[in-house]
Every structure is written in structure tokens, then in C-alpha cells.
Design an enzyme around this catalytic site. Structure first.
Site, PDB file in Angstrom:
ATOM      1  N   CYS A   7      19.825  31.314  18.718  1.00 51.66           N
ATOM      2  CA  CYS A   7      18.737  30.683  19.456  1.00 51.66           C
ATOM      3  C   CYS A   7      17.463  30.884  18.649  1.00 51.66           C
ATOM      4  CB  CYS A   7      18.618  31.219  20.885  1.00 51.66           C
ATOM      5  SG  CYS A   7      18.171  32.947  21.030  1.00 51.66           S
ATOM      6  N   ASN A  10      16.384  35.110  19.098  1.00 51.96           N
ATOM      7  CA  ASN A  10      17.408  36.152  19.229  1.00 51.96           C
ATOM      8  C   ASN A  10      16.966  37.259  20.184  1.00 51.96           C
ATOM      9  OD1 ASN A  10      19.156  38.510  17.112  1.00 51.96           O
ATOM     10  ND2 ASN A  10      20.030  37.189  18.650  1.00 51.96           N
ATOM     11  N   CYS A  12      16.849  36.284  24.019  1.00 48.34           N
ATOM     12  CA  CYS A  12      17.293  35.926  25.379  1.00 48.34           C
ATOM     13  C   CYS A  12      18.723  35.387  25.373  1.00 48.34           C
ATOM     14  CB  CYS A  12      16.381  34.866  26.003  1.00 48.34           C
ATOM     15  SG  CYS A  12      14.695  35.367  26.242  1.00 48.34           S
ATOM     16  N   ARG A  13      18.836  34.117  25.004  1.00 46.41           N
ATOM     17  CA  ARG A  13      20.115  33.415  25.155  1.00 46.41           C
ATOM     18  C   ARG A  13      21.201  33.934  24.229  1.00 46.41           C
ATOM     19  NH1 ARG A  13      17.694  27.589  24.216  1.00 46.41           N
ATOM     20  NH2 ARG A  13      16.481  28.864  22.762  1.00 46.41           N
ATOM     21  N   SER A  14      20.914  34.048  22.943  1.00 43.56           N
ATOM     22  CA  SER A  14      21.983  34.439  22.014  1.00 43.56           C
ATOM     23  C   SER A  14      22.477  35.864  22.249  1.00 43.56           C
ATOM     24  CB  SER A  14      21.587  34.178  20.562  1.00 43.56           C
ATOM     25  OG  SER A  14      20.407  34.840  20.198  1.00 43.56           O
ATOM     26  N   ASP A 125      15.732  27.619  27.173  1.00 45.98           N
ATOM     27  CA  ASP A 125      15.169  28.924  26.842  1.00 45.98           C
ATOM     28  C   ASP A 125      14.472  29.500  28.071  1.00 45.98           C
ATOM     29  OD1 ASP A 125      13.974  31.146  25.742  1.00 45.98           O
ATOM     30  OD2 ASP A 125      13.170  30.079  23.999  1.00 45.98           O
TER      31      ASP A 125
END
Length: 165
Positions: A7, A10, A12-14, A125
Site C-alpha cells: 500500500c 505500509n 494500515c492496509r498492507s 485507505d
């Protein structure tokens, strides 16, 4: 099977996706699977993931000790799949690979594409959202996408083993 989640930062999402897939790897006893996550920007290199994401993972019995890192050209050669979260990630990843020689063999895709629902393939995001609602939405998409990814690829792995032996 080696999977890299990417993302923008690096944080939140990943890292959430990495934690979810690590959990599924252990649960499904996929000993030869590995996962990691990276960012397209260096904002969070060496830093633990965003607190709201860690809190949400804990609520689901998961955790991560991942420290943010920047994606490298070598990642495209080391991982079988490089999975982005949105179209901007996907475009940047493809631009990066266009400059690499020899061309890497990894598959670059949206993690959400494994949901099979076009309207849900972009994992937004949550960093700039207030409260936890954005994180809950991202986590739900990530969890279901990872589950579908494992279902799809675990079956292929078993079929290959059956043919090989």
C-alpha cells in the site's frame, strides 16, 4: 508461495493483510507459504503499523510486529504475488516492473480482485478516516480477500502435489 502486500505507506492496509494471511497460513498449515508487506513511500520505514489497525487486529485475535519498509526491486523477483490495495498502488507497481530487467515473473494484482465483486476490489485507505469505521471496512475486505486467495491457491497446490506424486 510467497505473497507481498503493498500500500502507499505500509502502515494500515498492507500490514493488516500480512497479519491476516499469516493467521491463515498457520490455521491451514501452509508451511511453505510466506508473506510480507511493504510501502510505496518511505514515510513509515522502521515504524510499527498505525495504532487503529493494531487495535482492530487485536480485536480479532491477531497481531503484528511488522516494521514498515519500502518495496525494493528485488521484491518483484522474490515474491510470487505482489498485491496492491487500490488502482494507484497497482499502477505504480506496474511502472516499477516496466523498468526492471529481466522482467519479473510475479503476478501484480489487486488484493480485492479475489473477492469476485468489481465494486469491492478497491480497498480504501483508512488512514485519513475518523474513528474506526474505515479500518473495519478495510479489514473486512482484506480478510475475505485473503480467505479467497488461500482457497484458490491451496487447491491448486494440492492438485499439483497429487499430480507430482
Amino acid at each position: 508461495m510467497k505473497v507481498l502486500f503493498v500500500c502507499i505507506g505500509n502502515t494500515c492496509r498492507s500490514p493488516m493483510a500480512e497479519a491476516v494471511l499469516n493467521h491463515l497460513i498457520l490455521k491451514q498449515q501452509l508451511e511453505d507459504w510466506q508473506t510480507d508487506s511493504a510501502g510505496l513511500r518511505d514515510w513509515n520505514v522502521g515504524i510499527l503499523p498505525q495504532g487503529r489497525g493494531q487495535q482492530l487486529l487485536q480485536q480479532h485475535g491477531l497481531k503484528t510486529n511488522h516494521l514498515g519498509r519500502l518495496i525494493t526491486p528485488q521484491d518483484f523477483y522474490e515474491f510470487d504475488y505482489v498485491l496492491g490495495m487500490d488502482n494507484i498502488n497497482l499502477e505504480e507497481l506496474r511502472q516499477m516492473t516496466n523498468r526492471l530487467q529481466p522482467p519479473p515473473q510475479c503476478k501484480i494484482m489487486l488484493l480485492g480482485s479475489f473477492l469476485g465483486r468489481k465494486e469491492d476490489e478497491i480497498i480504501e485507505d483508512p488512514y485519513f478516516t475518523r474513528g474506526m469505521s474505515g479500518f473495519h471496512a478495510a479489514y473486512a475486505q482484506i480478510r475475505e480477500s485473503c480467505e479467497r486467495f488461500v482457497q484458490l491457491h491451496k487447491g491448486k497446490e494440492q492438485q499439483l502435489q497429487a499430480v507430482t506424486f
